[in-house]
Scaffold this motif. Structure first.
Motif, mmCIF file in Angstrom:
data_model
loop_
_atom_site.group_PDB
_atom_site.id
_atom_site.type_symbol
_atom_site.label_atom_id
_atom_site.label_comp_id
_atom_site.label_asym_id
_atom_site.label_seq_id
_atom_site.Cartn_x
_atom_site.Cartn_y
_atom_site.Cartn_z
ATOM 1 N N ASP A 1 0.817 -1.218 0.000
ATOM 2 C CA ASP A 1 0.000 0.000 0.000
ATOM 3 C C ASP A 1 0.851 1.268 0.000
ATOM 4 N N ARG A 2 1.919 1.244 0.813
ATOM 5 C CA ARG A 2 2.741 2.450 0.951
ATOM 6 C C ARG A 2 4.048 2.088 1.622
ATOM 7 N N LEU A 3 5.120 2.774 1.226
ATOM 8 C CA LEU A 3 6.422 2.606 1.869
ATOM 9 C C LEU A 3 6.692 3.792 2.781
ATOM 10 N N PRO A 4 7.602 3.631 3.743
ATOM 11 C CA PRO A 4 7.946 4.738 4.637
ATOM 12 C C PRO A 4 8.590 5.892 3.873
ATOM 13 N N ASN A 5 8.639 7.050 4.528
ATOM 14 C CA ASN A 5 9.383 8.181 3.980
ATOM 15 C C ASN A 5 10.863 7.823 3.936
ATOM 16 N N GLU A 6 11.537 8.332 2.937
ATOM 17 C CA GLU A 6 12.974 8.099 2.787
ATOM 18 C C GLU A 6 13.717 8.585 4.024
ATOM 19 N N ASP A 7 14.771 7.886 4.416
ATOM 20 C CA ASP A 7 15.615 8.231 5.570
ATOM 21 C C ASP A 7 14.821 8.293 6.869
ATOM 22 N N SER A 8 14.041 7.258 7.144
ATOM 23 C CA SER A 8 13.271 7.223 8.388
ATOM 24 C C SER A 8 13.542 5.924 9.137
ATOM 25 N N PHE A 9 13.245 5.929 10.444
ATOM 26 C CA PHE A 9 13.318 4.735 11.285
ATOM 27 C C PHE A 9 11.896 4.217 11.446
ATOM 28 N N VAL A 10 11.736 2.911 11.278
ATOM 29 C CA VAL A 10 10.413 2.296 11.388
ATOM 30 C C VAL A 10 10.534 0.938 12.058
ATOM 31 N N VAL A 11 9.413 0.394 12.470
ATOM 32 C CA VAL A 11 9.346 -0.999 12.885
ATOM 33 C C VAL A 11 8.875 -1.773 11.661
ATOM 34 N N ALA A 12 9.666 -2.723 11.213
ATOM 35 C CA ALA A 12 9.317 -3.525 10.044
ATOM 36 C C ALA A 12 9.008 -4.943 10.500
ATOM 37 N N ALA A 13 8.068 -5.593 9.815
ATOM 38 C CA ALA A 13 7.666 -6.939 10.210
ATOM 39 C C ALA A 13 7.315 -7.778 9.001
ATOM 40 N N CYS B 1 11.535 -5.952 13.653
ATOM 41 C CA CYS B 1 12.738 -5.279 14.119
ATOM 42 C C CYS B 1 12.658 -3.802 13.766
ATOM 43 N N VAL B 2 13.487 -3.021 14.432
ATOM 44 C CA VAL B 2 13.610 -1.607 14.090
ATOM 45 C C VAL B 2 14.550 -1.512 12.898
ATOM 46 N N CYS B 3 14.128 -0.767 11.889
ATOM 47 C CA CYS B 3 14.901 -0.657 10.653
ATOM 48 C C CYS B 3 15.072 0.788 10.232
ATOM 49 N N ASP B 4 16.132 1.024 9.501
ATOM 50 C CA ASP B 4 16.301 2.269 8.754
ATOM 51 C C ASP B 4 15.707 2.014 7.386
ATOM 52 N N PHE B 5 15.012 3.008 6.823
ATOM 53 C CA PHE B 5 14.496 2.877 5.467
ATOM 54 C C PHE B 5 15.140 3.959 4.622
ATOM 55 N N GLN C 1 14.831 0.700 0.591
ATOM 56 C CA GLN C 1 15.024 -0.607 1.208
ATOM 57 C C GLN C 1 15.028 -0.492 2.722
ATOM 58 N N PHE C 2 14.691 -1.596 3.376
ATOM 59 C CA PHE C 2 14.744 -1.698 4.833
ATOM 60 C C PHE C 2 16.104 -2.253 5.233
ATOM 61 N N PHE C 3 16.753 -1.620 6.209
ATOM 62 C CA PHE C 3 18.044 -2.078 6.725
ATOM 63 C C PHE C 3 17.942 -2.204 8.240
ATOM 64 N N LEU C 4 18.401 -3.320 8.772
ATOM 65 C CA LEU C 4 18.382 -3.551 10.209
ATOM 66 C C LEU C 4 19.143 -2.448 10.920
ATOM 67 N N ASN C 5 18.525 -1.837 11.920
ATOM 68 C CA ASN C 5 19.196 -0.832 12.741
ATOM 69 C C ASN C 5 19.838 -1.583 13.897
ATOM 70 N N ILE D 1 25.036 -9.960 12.331
ATOM 71 C CA ILE D 1 23.587 -9.828 12.505
ATOM 72 C C ILE D 1 22.992 -9.585 11.125
ATOM 73 N N VAL D 2 22.057 -10.434 10.732
ATOM 74 C CA VAL D 2 21.481 -10.355 9.395
ATOM 75 C C VAL D 2 19.962 -10.332 9.501
ATOM 76 N N MET D 3 19.336 -9.397 8.803
ATOM 77 C CA MET D 3 17.891 -9.411 8.696
ATOM 78 C C MET D 3 17.580 -10.238 7.456
ATOM 79 N N ASP D 4 17.124 -11.460 7.664
ATOM 80 C CA ASP D 4 16.964 -12.368 6.540
ATOM 81 C C ASP D 4 15.502 -12.567 6.146
ATOM 82 N N PHE D 5 14.682 -11.542 6.321
ATOM 83 C CA PHE D 5 13.316 -11.627 5.857
ATOM 84 C C PHE D 5 12.953 -10.337 5.138
ATOM 85 N N LYS D 6 12.042 -10.446 4.211
ATOM 86 C CA LYS D 6 11.576 -9.281 3.476
ATOM 87 C C LYS D 6 10.304 -8.792 4.164
#
Length: 78
Positions: A8-20, A32-36, A40-44, A59-64
């Protein structure tokens, strides 16, 4: 707060979010908490510490992520 589907929608660029990744209708998730950034989502990993027998760790975030939400406001001091 509600989960927002990445379809539906992606986060704003350069933001911290909870991704699941929500696995099923029962609500089984990994989150996990991620940088977007750069679309792309990157594990914080700030504040995470781990070690193994040789003192290093990976430490690897191995899920999309399928869903995300803004990080909630911290609790009020009181």
């Amino acid at each position: 707060m509600q989960w927002i589907s990445v379809e539906d929608r992606l986060p704003n660029e350069d933001s911290f979010v909870v991704a699941a990744r929500i696995y099923d209708a029962l609500g089984d998730i990994d989150a996990c908490v991620c940088d977007f950034y750069h679309g792309q989502f990157f594990l914080n990993s700030e504040g995470l510490e781990s070690s193994n027998y040789d003192g290093g760790a990976l430490i690897v975030m191995d899920f999309k992520p399928t869903h995300w939400m803004p990080i909630p406001e911290p609790p009020a001091k009181g």
